[in-house]
Design a protein around this motif. Sequence first.
Motif, PDB file in Angstrom:
ATOM      1  N   GLU A  77     -52.193  87.018 112.907  1.00  0.00           N
ATOM      2  CA  GLU A  77     -51.311  85.940 113.326  1.00  0.00           C
ATOM      3  C   GLU A  77     -52.095  84.649 113.533  1.00  0.00           C
ATOM      4  O   GLU A  77     -53.279  84.668 113.877  1.00  0.00           O
ATOM      5  CB  GLU A  77     -50.614  86.308 114.648  1.00  0.00           C
ATOM      6  N   SER A 102     -40.727  96.214 113.985  1.00  0.00           N
ATOM      7  CA  SER A 102     -41.069  96.515 115.377  1.00  0.00           C
ATOM      8  C   SER A 102     -40.988  95.251 116.231  1.00  0.00           C
ATOM      9  O   SER A 102     -40.456  95.287 117.353  1.00  0.00           O
ATOM     10  CB  SER A 102     -42.472  97.123 115.465  1.00  0.00           C
ATOM     11  N   TYR A 103     -41.492  94.130 115.705  1.00  0.00           N
ATOM     12  CA  TYR A 103     -41.387  92.880 116.453  1.00  0.00           C
ATOM     13  C   TYR A 103     -39.938  92.436 116.554  1.00  0.00           C
ATOM     14  O   TYR A 103     -39.484  91.969 117.605  1.00  0.00           O
ATOM     15  CB  TYR A 103     -42.216  91.768 115.808  1.00  0.00           C
ATOM     16  N   GLU A 104     -39.213  92.557 115.462  1.00  0.00           N
ATOM     17  CA  GLU A 104     -37.808  92.131 115.465  1.00  0.00           C
ATOM     18  C   GLU A 104     -37.009  92.888 116.521  1.00  0.00           C
ATOM     19  O   GLU A 104     -36.155  92.310 117.196  1.00  0.00           O
ATOM     20  CB  GLU A 104     -37.194  92.370 114.082  1.00  0.00           C
ATOM     21  N   SER A 105     -37.274  94.171 116.649  1.00  0.00           N
ATOM     22  CA  SER A 105     -36.568  94.979 117.632  1.00  0.00           C
ATOM     23  C   SER A 105     -36.827  94.469 119.045  1.00  0.00           C
ATOM     24  O   SER A 105     -35.905  94.345 119.861  1.00  0.00           O
ATOM     25  CB  SER A 105     -36.995  96.444 117.510  1.00  0.00           C
ATOM     26  N   GLU A 106     -38.085  94.125 119.334  1.00  0.00           N
ATOM     27  CA  GLU A 106     -38.442  93.607 120.657  1.00  0.00           C
ATOM     28  C   GLU A 106     -37.811  92.237 120.887  1.00  0.00           C
ATOM     29  O   GLU A 106     -37.226  91.971 121.942  1.00  0.00           O
ATOM     30  CB  GLU A 106     -39.963  93.512 120.778  1.00  0.00           C
ATOM     31  N   TYR A 107     -37.935  91.354 119.887  1.00  0.00           N
ATOM     32  CA  TYR A 107     -37.423  89.984 120.016  1.00  0.00           C
ATOM     33  C   TYR A 107     -35.907  89.975 120.191  1.00  0.00           C
ATOM     34  O   TYR A 107     -35.372  89.379 121.130  1.00  0.00           O
ATOM     35  CB  TYR A 107     -37.826  89.171 118.783  1.00  0.00           C
ATOM     36  N   TRP A 162     -47.249  83.760 114.546  1.00  0.00           N
ATOM     37  CA  TRP A 162     -46.785  84.848 113.701  1.00  0.00           C
ATOM     38  C   TRP A 162     -47.712  84.944 112.505  1.00  0.00           C
ATOM     39  O   TRP A 162     -48.564  84.076 112.283  1.00  0.00           O
ATOM     40  CB  TRP A 162     -45.336  84.663 113.258  1.00  0.00           C
ATOM     41  N   ARG A 163     -47.568  85.989 111.743  1.00  0.00           N
ATOM     42  CA  ARG A 163     -48.406  86.188 110.559  1.00  0.00           C
ATOM     43  C   ARG A 163     -47.698  85.642 109.333  1.00  0.00           C
ATOM     44  O   ARG A 163     -46.612  86.081 108.986  1.00  0.00           O
ATOM     45  CB  ARG A 163     -48.729  87.669 110.369  1.00  0.00           C
ATOM     46  N   GLY A 190     -42.615  89.399 108.313  1.00  0.00           N
ATOM     47  CA  GLY A 190     -42.015  90.056 109.456  1.00  0.00           C
ATOM     48  C   GLY A 190     -42.215  91.552 109.516  1.00  0.00           C
ATOM     49  O   GLY A 190     -42.459  92.219 108.509  1.00  0.00           O
ATOM     50  N   GLU A 191     -42.072  92.069 110.731  1.00  0.00           N
ATOM     51  CA  GLU A 191     -42.157  93.503 110.981  1.00  0.00           C
ATOM     52  C   GLU A 191     -40.970  93.922 111.832  1.00  0.00           C
ATOM     53  O   GLU A 191     -40.607  93.234 112.802  1.00  0.00           O
ATOM     54  CB  GLU A 191     -43.461  93.846 111.720  1.00  0.00           C
ATOM     55  N   TYR A 208     -42.783  83.789 107.038  1.00  0.00           N
ATOM     56  CA  TYR A 208     -42.954  84.832 108.051  1.00  0.00           C
ATOM     57  C   TYR A 208     -43.065  86.209 107.400  1.00  0.00           C
ATOM     58  O   TYR A 208     -42.158  86.643 106.688  1.00  0.00           O
ATOM     59  CB  TYR A 208     -41.747  84.755 108.985  1.00  0.00           C
TER      60      TYR A 208
END
Length: 197
Positions: free
Chosen positions: A184, A41-46, A176-177, A38-39, A36
């Motif tokens: 992704e 920004s995505y982690e914050s949303e998830y 995911w990327r 990861g970013e 993964y």
Amino acid sequence: MSELNVSLCQGSAITPHLPALARLRIQVFRDFPYLYDGELSYESEYLGRYAENPNSLFVLAFDGGSLVGAATGQPLQDEVDEFRHPFEANGINPERVFYYGESVLLHTYRGCGTGKRFLAEREAHAKRQGFDIVAFCAVERPADHPAKPADYQPLHGFWNAHGYQRHGELATTFAWRDIGEQVESHKPMVFWLKTLS
């Protein structure tokens, strides 16, 4: 290695630890089989979805003041469509299921019982809330995947030993990327279930 301090919290009580948990997820999930890229920004949303859910659970493992492991869960009915739909399509009411979001632990701390503790705490939480099924899903990569390490050992034996069974009929994909990808792509994922007594 010093003994880890394991603590539990629910819902918004995780807020002070969210940045550390986001970084931990990105670090651990870079490894095969997730790969993964990861970013934050995505982690914050998830992670924010779990933090907003008063019925979620976070099991946190600390070495001193450093977060080195974590496991999460929340009712499946509060999850995204990709995770709910396979159950609905197979006649399993999502309201019966407590879903494990992830279990992440730095390499240095593996093999000392923390993974068992992560499972036990989430099972106990699910029972207290009246669920009779616990579940998680795992990515499935081809056996000949070029990024697969020569010494890679899947966790299937560990999961089986603790009462979890793979259910190939409960499958989904999630995007995911990967490391090295520009965009992704959807990855196949299969659910593992345990019925609580």
